[in-house]
Design a protein around this motif. Sequence first.
Motif, PDB file in Angstrom:
ATOM      1  N   THR A   1       3.360 -18.067  46.801  1.00  0.00           N
ATOM      2  CA  THR A   1       4.338 -17.595  45.811  1.00  0.00           C
ATOM      3  C   THR A   1       5.777 -17.853  46.247  1.00  0.00           C
ATOM      4  OG1 THR A   1       4.503 -15.367  46.709  1.00  0.00           O
ATOM      5  CG2 THR A   1       2.769 -15.748  45.070  1.00  0.00           C
ATOM      6  N   GLY A   2       5.941 -18.609  47.307  1.00  0.00           N
ATOM      7  CA  GLY A   2       7.305 -18.947  47.756  1.00  0.00           C
ATOM      8  C   GLY A   2       8.081 -19.672  46.663  1.00  0.00           C
ATOM      9  N   ASN A   3       9.389 -19.634  46.767  1.00  0.00           N
ATOM     10  CA  ASN A   3      10.219 -20.202  45.700  1.00  0.00           C
ATOM     11  C   ASN A   3      10.899 -21.523  46.045  1.00  0.00           C
ATOM     12  OD1 ASN A   3      10.877 -16.908  45.003  1.00  0.00           O
ATOM     13  ND2 ASN A   3      10.224 -18.296  43.373  1.00  0.00           N
ATOM     14  N   TYR A   4      10.751 -21.982  47.281  1.00  0.00           N
ATOM     15  CA  TYR A   4      11.492 -23.188  47.658  1.00  0.00           C
ATOM     16  C   TYR A   4      10.571 -24.267  48.190  1.00  0.00           C
ATOM     17  CZ  TYR A   4      14.045 -18.872  48.857  1.00  0.00           C
ATOM     18  OH  TYR A   4      14.518 -17.590  48.913  1.00  0.00           O
ATOM     19  N   GLY A   5       9.333 -24.285  47.725  1.00  0.00           N
ATOM     20  CA  GLY A   5       8.403 -25.281  48.233  1.00  0.00           C
ATOM     21  C   GLY A   5       8.073 -25.071  49.696  1.00  0.00           C
ATOM     22  N   GLN A   6       8.227 -23.842  50.176  1.00  0.00           N
ATOM     23  CA  GLN A   6       7.985 -23.592  51.600  1.00  0.00           C
ATOM     24  C   GLN A   6       6.610 -24.044  52.063  1.00  0.00           C
ATOM     25  OE1 GLN A   6       9.449 -20.852  49.629  1.00  0.00           O
ATOM     26  NE2 GLN A   6      10.027 -19.299  51.146  1.00  0.00           N
ATOM     27  N   CYS A   7       5.613 -23.901  51.201  1.00  0.00           N
ATOM     28  CA  CYS A   7       4.277 -24.279  51.671  1.00  0.00           C
ATOM     29  C   CYS A   7       3.771 -25.554  50.996  1.00  0.00           C
ATOM     30  CB  CYS A   7       3.290 -23.120  51.544  1.00  0.00           C
ATOM     31  SG  CYS A   7       2.928 -22.693  49.861  1.00  0.00           S
ATOM     32  N   VAL A   8       4.697 -26.327  50.449  1.00  0.00           N
ATOM     33  CA  VAL A   8       4.306 -27.630  49.890  1.00  0.00           C
ATOM     34  C   VAL A   8       4.278 -28.651  51.039  1.00  0.00           C
ATOM     35  CG1 VAL A   8       4.995 -29.490  48.337  1.00  0.00           C
ATOM     36  CG2 VAL A   8       5.309 -27.090  47.638  1.00  0.00           C
ATOM     37  N   PRO A   9       3.142 -29.338  51.216  1.00  0.00           N
ATOM     38  CA  PRO A   9       2.994 -30.228  52.370  1.00  0.00           C
ATOM     39  C   PRO A   9       3.685 -31.570  52.118  1.00  0.00           C
ATOM     40  CG  PRO A   9       0.995 -30.241  51.046  1.00  0.00           C
ATOM     41  CD  PRO A   9       1.938 -29.299  50.366  1.00  0.00           C
ATOM     42  N   LEU A  10       4.874 -31.727  52.669  1.00  0.00           N
ATOM     43  CA  LEU A  10       5.681 -32.924  52.394  1.00  0.00           C
ATOM     44  C   LEU A  10       4.980 -34.195  52.855  1.00  0.00           C
ATOM     45  CD1 LEU A  10       9.272 -31.709  53.370  1.00  0.00           C
ATOM     46  CD2 LEU A  10       8.208 -31.801  51.100  1.00  0.00           C
ATOM     47  N   GLU A  11       4.217 -34.083  53.944  1.00  0.00           N
ATOM     48  CA  GLU A  11       3.560 -35.272  54.483  1.00  0.00           C
ATOM     49  C   GLU A  11       2.043 -35.196  54.366  1.00  0.00           C
ATOM     50  OE1 GLU A  11       5.124 -36.376  58.284  1.00  0.00           O
ATOM     51  OE2 GLU A  11       7.170 -35.781  57.746  1.00  0.00           O
ATOM     52  N   GLY A  12       1.573 -34.437  53.383  1.00  0.00           N
ATOM     53  CA  GLY A  12       0.128 -34.329  53.201  1.00  0.00           C
ATOM     54  C   GLY A  12      -0.527 -33.604  54.362  1.00  0.00           C
ATOM     55  N   GLY A  13      -1.777 -33.998  54.674  1.00  0.00           N
ATOM     56  CA  GLY A  13      -2.476 -33.359  55.776  1.00  0.00           C
ATOM     57  C   GLY A  13      -3.252 -32.140  55.323  1.00  0.00           C
ATOM     58  N   VAL A  14      -3.335 -31.186  56.217  1.00  0.00           N
ATOM     59  CA  VAL A  14      -4.165 -29.998  55.977  1.00  0.00           C
ATOM     60  C   VAL A  14      -3.319 -28.823  55.500  1.00  0.00           C
ATOM     61  CG1 VAL A  14      -5.463 -28.189  57.197  1.00  0.00           C
ATOM     62  CG2 VAL A  14      -6.044 -30.611  57.556  1.00  0.00           C
TER      63      VAL A  14
END
Lengths: 454, 454
Positions: A86-99
């Motif tokens: 539920t973060g608001n700034y893409g905190q847990c969006v995986p910029l480089e893919g992976g796990v």
Amino acid sequence: MTLTAPRTIDWDAIASELAGIEVIRDAAQVAKLSKDYYTYSPILRPLLDDKVADLVVRSVSEAEVLQVAQVCVRHRIPLTVRGAGTGNYGQCVPLEGGVILDLTQMQAVKWVKPGLACVEPGAKLVNIDKQTRELGWEIRMAPSTYRTATIGGFIGGGSGGIGSVTYGQLRDRGNLHAVRVVTMEDTPRIIELRGDEVQKVNHAYGTNGIITELEIPLAPAYPWAELIIAFDDFMTAARFGQALSDSDGITKKLVTVFAHPVPTYFAALRNSIPDGKHCAFVMVAEPSLEPFADLVKEFGGAVCYQKSAQEAGKGTLLMEFTWNHTTLHARSVDPTLTYLQTLFPADKHLTLVEHMYHHFGDEVMMHLEFLRTGGTAVPAALQLVRYSTPERLREIIQYHEEQGAFIANPHTYILEDGGRKTIDPVQLAFKEEIDPYGLLNPGKMRAWLERGSI
Amino acid sequence: MTLTAPRTIDWDAIASELAGIEVIRDAAQVAKLSKDYYTYSPILRPLLDDKVADLVVRSVSEAEVLQVAQVCVRHRIPLTVRGAGTGNYGQCVPLEGGVILDLTQMQAVKWVKPGLACVEPGAKLVNIDKQTRELGWEIRMAPSTYRTATIGGFIGGGSGGIGSVTYGQLRDRGNLHAVRVVTMEDTPRIIELRGDEVQKVNHAYGTNGIITELEIPLAPAYPWAELIIAFDDFMTAARFGQALSDSDGITKKLVTVFAHPVPTYFAALRNSIPDGKHCAFVMVAEPSLEPFADLVKEFGGAVCYQKSAQEAGKGTLLMEFTWNHTTLHARSVDPTLTYLQTLFPADKHLTLVEHMYHHFGDEVMMHLEFLRTGGTAVPAALQLVRYSTPERLREIIQYHEEQGAFIANPHTYILEDGGRKTIDPVQLAFKEEIDPYGLLNPGKMRAWLERGSI
Ligand SMILES: Cc1cc2nc3c(=O)[nH]c(=O)nc-3n(C[C@H](O)[C@H](O)[C@H](O)COP(=O)(O)OP(=O)(O)OC[C@H]3O[C@@H](n4cnc5c(N)ncnc54)[C@H](O)[C@@H]3O)c2cc1C
Ligand SMILES: Cc1cc2nc3c(=O)[nH]c(=O)nc-3n(C[C@H](O)[C@H](O)[C@H](O)COP(=O)(O)OP(=O)(O)OC[C@H]3O[C@@H](n4cnc5c(N)ncnc54)[C@H](O)[C@@H]3O)c2cc1C
């Protein structure tokens, strides 16, 4: 400068190395679990919309987390921890893919003592309270995503919320006692950080270790009444908010102030709030309601909504219109809206608040959240912004900064460019120690990205 | 301008009109019950030493209080209410003789609910806590005379104390919910004042009605650890005190700072406090001890005394070295010492504290008590003064006031000349209504004395 995953990883092999642990590879599911609420930002959307993990692992124990860390280190796979997302700034969006390591199944409340609890990171805030309240305690502060968010995600990516008007923010000494953290070294370890040491991982977007256990302080659980107070003019509502926050003799948990027309975005409250009014949304301890009524009278406010603590438990919580839920409701009416995060300077006259209110008028609609910082209650703001262009948004931010307001920019996924502003040498040194390959949530920590050039 | 007792009262007749109520006429006893702790002031001593009541009445119920009030009104006899008589400014010394109404036998705790209690005025603070703690609550603030003082006297003559660093002072909205008061009209009545209305009798030295019942807010009862922290220099100790008071994440109840040589007056602590050190005396909630230790470390302090909450219950309480107990201990070593009561302005740098510390040196020894006022923690001070002459004492007070410190002068028995400074038209109007003959504690309220000339 990061040594991340070579793009030719054999994900079937990885999945089998993770045998025994829940692995999600369904593309739709993985895509969903690669997102958070960065969608509030028209700046972040184009930057993050296509970012997606390769697979999701859902571990149920610290032992499993250790195993996942080992596999990722061995293969140099980026690992991004996820709570409820539920973060608001893409905190847990995986910029480089992976796990993506989803910790929502690690939900245990391990123990509760008077004033302290030990919990697993995936425990939902609301569920922690359910258990601690039986002993008369509750968590000191919660985001308005209280019913969905996890404590690990709140510590990893949040800042404060309902309760901060009394206890300050998560980063304040005493609001997080200890954490256990799994490292990403060649042989991952479990380490315990206590006291000030927790700042090494507190609000680090999961770039500095995987939190597997937390010791958190608790507050006495009061029966919290919920009220909305209507005012004819905004500055009276704002001054009422400051005065309530400064009322040492009145026990409160939430002091939110909305300028008109913000309350009109709350469909569910349409019948409660008179037309054209500016409002304070508050949670006050029931034993303090009598002196609270005197304060309302002093400021000429009118109570237009009141639920006892018992009634408040049923249906939508009042807090679910405040903090960043305000933005949620407003955007569900008008998706072109976005928002800011501002900390106004300590000033009982609220001069700068008043100035900004008049200066921007309808373009930046005032939404104040009072919180304590360094012993002083100040208005933070999550203003609703009628978005036009990135340049205009930058202009608005710059004007605030020039006038002395602090902006914790919600339109960046970089840790330091949001609330922190400066590089934290302690966090960087810690990362160099425990995540030498830079695998944890890569791309989020500027200090790490630029460390060659420092 | 007061219409007080003609000096030819037949006290035997009065005593028989009071039949059924305990009356004390023994001269030694009456003399003793006509005194309080004004003896700390070399200015007040000559003014009050010869003041004595004609008789003491000790009532056990509101009905008896009503009867006493009726008798006093009928015969125009001054009536001065008395709790434990621990006031410091002669608040309960009967300037014009008459009746002392001793309420120490009205001690009932009538009910306790979460966050609120209803008590009789003669209940000792310590005894209220004994009953409320069973339910997990305690009184929000107490004077250091906690073990002897009554709640009625605390409201009538006190201001704040241990707990004020969190909850502010007694006069702050929310710290007194309601009172029942017996009036001194031709036919005395019982009236109830709720909410802001209580300010009519709050801190009125018993000039505005006889309080017979109080509804007071409670605080959650934490296990309070007691600690002494030693510092090499005074200003570090003072800044530590400010920082602790401003630490929203650390739960505390007492933050006292002593400049050397003040701690040397505490004989019982001689072995605990290293020579020549400046000290902070604190009460911290046990669940907050870990972050507290980090704060101590940050300021380079050394813990030289520590008792757990459980140990603290036995023997002398640490609070019994703080607030005005400091003066008590110092005067027991050197009876020429007296004291001041100061409120320093809000200033995180403590510039004025530092200035006064250096300016007066050993003549005015620094003793800070941090308390909240209007949401901000500031240092109050009960400095120990090496007394020389009344002129010099006035000079010291004047210098403080000129530099921007507020002095609540403890060397006057006049209500407005102490802490309040200005005449309170609401209290005056209320007194005109409920004590038309000016019989309640005559000579203490300037507004009443001068009302002809206003
Ligand atoms: C409508 C709405 C209202 C909101 N209101 C508030 C508010 O009032 N206050 C506030 O502070 N925030 C608020 N937020 C942001 C967010 O909801 C909270 O910060 C929430 O606590 C995040 O929890 P989560 O479980 O969803 O974390 P996630 O979004 O899953 O994670 C947040 C960050 O923490 C990291 N992380 C998660 N778990 C761990 C772990 N175990 N170890 C290390 N790192 C970890 C993640 O990698 C990520 O960087 C709001 C968001 C929305 C959408
Ligand atoms: C060593 C020492 C330390 C102290 N520390 C503190 C401190 O930390 N903080 C502080 O605030 N004070 C302090 N004091 C002052 C005093 O002890 C407190 O204010 C205490 O609460 C007074 O209570 P009492 O029962 O002794 O009141 P009394 O002295 O008996 O009365 C105080 C005043 O209240 C009036 N009064 C009493 N009962 C009633 C009633 N029922 N209705 C109306 N009026 C009434 C009296 O007429 C008098 O004017 C200290 C005094 C000493 C000697």
